[in-house]
Write a protein that holds these residues in place. Structure first.
Motif, mmCIF file in Angstrom:
data_model
loop_
_atom_site.group_PDB
_atom_site.id
_atom_site.type_symbol
_atom_site.label_atom_id
_atom_site.label_comp_id
_atom_site.label_asym_id
_atom_site.label_seq_id
_atom_site.Cartn_x
_atom_site.Cartn_y
_atom_site.Cartn_z
ATOM 1 N N TRP A 25 0.838 -1.191 0.000
ATOM 2 C CA TRP A 25 0.000 0.000 0.000
ATOM 3 C C TRP A 25 0.877 1.247 0.000
ATOM 4 N N PRO A 55 1.063 4.900 1.083
ATOM 5 C CA PRO A 55 0.346 5.832 1.966
ATOM 6 C C PRO A 55 0.191 7.228 1.362
ATOM 7 N N THR A 113 -0.584 7.942 -1.826
ATOM 8 C CA THR A 113 -1.701 7.956 -2.781
ATOM 9 C C THR A 113 -2.910 7.190 -2.269
ATOM 10 N N ASP A 114 -2.756 6.474 -1.167
ATOM 11 C CA ASP A 114 -3.791 5.605 -0.596
ATOM 12 C C ASP A 114 -4.213 4.526 -1.591
ATOM 13 N N ARG A 165 -3.380 0.622 -3.327
ATOM 14 C CA ARG A 165 -2.698 -0.658 -3.167
ATOM 15 C C ARG A 165 -2.035 -1.036 -4.489
#
Length: 185
Positions: free
Chosen positions: A152, A154, A156-157, A159
């Motif tokens: 993941w 963080p 760009t949020d 997966r």
């Protein structure tokens, strides 16, 4: 940003608090790289083969012990084969859930290899080893635990997408089921 250390408690309380990962200029030292990579995946590992974005293969995982008793801890080790260089520092996200859906999901997002080797420093051909532990409180009573995992970003949020969904156990949301651990009562 708040990062959780690689220990999770399967209740509503996290065992350990936040951590600050400090990266040395120029990347991981040779000693850190040796500690975070392996030349061979242990034979008793459960093979996986999940392909994440064409860049990383989740080769295998181990869970010790293979059956958890409330009040005990299990050590989880996962092995990532680097297929192509990664341009971002992904976190490994881990979701531990009661297989029967009776407990609240626990999140264990963390930097790979105890923060020693961020994904932007992974080199094609390497196999990176990541270890974390889970703790099942003595008063917990699930029949089994599912351990889900992925990478993941963080910033760009987002997966890293699973590209071979038909080949591995997943939930259709880029979460890979690495193990279902029975619980002894």
């Amino acid at each position: 940003m708040r990062l959780k250390l690689p220990t999770v408690m399967l209740s509503s309380v996290l065992l350990l608090g936040s951590a600050c990962i400090v990266e040395a200029p120029g990347g991981a030292s040779p000693e850190q790289r040796r500690a975070a990579t392996v030349t061979q995946v242990p034979a008793l590992s459960v093979r996986n083969g999940a392909n994440l974005g064409g860049k990383v293969e989740l080769v295998a995982a181990t869970v010790q012990p293979g059956r958890l008793t409330p009040g005990e801890r299990a050590q989880v080790t996962v092995y990532f084969k680097v297929l192509e260089a990664l341009d971002a520092d992904y976190l490994i996200f881990v979701h531990v859930e009661d297989a029967g859906g009776r407990m609240e999901r626990m999140n264990l997002d963390h930097m790979p290899a105890n923060g020693m080797l961020p994904t932007s420093q992974w080199k094609p051909g390497e196999t990176v080893k990541d270890e974390f532990s889970i703790y099942l409180p003595a008063d917990a009573n699930p029949k089994a635990l599912n351990i889900w995992l992925g990478l993941w970003d963080p910033k760009t949020d987002a997966r890293l997408p699973l590209t071979n969904r038909d080949a591995v156990r997943n939930d259709g949301r880029d979460r890979i089921l690495i193990a279902q651990v029975p619980v002894a009562h």
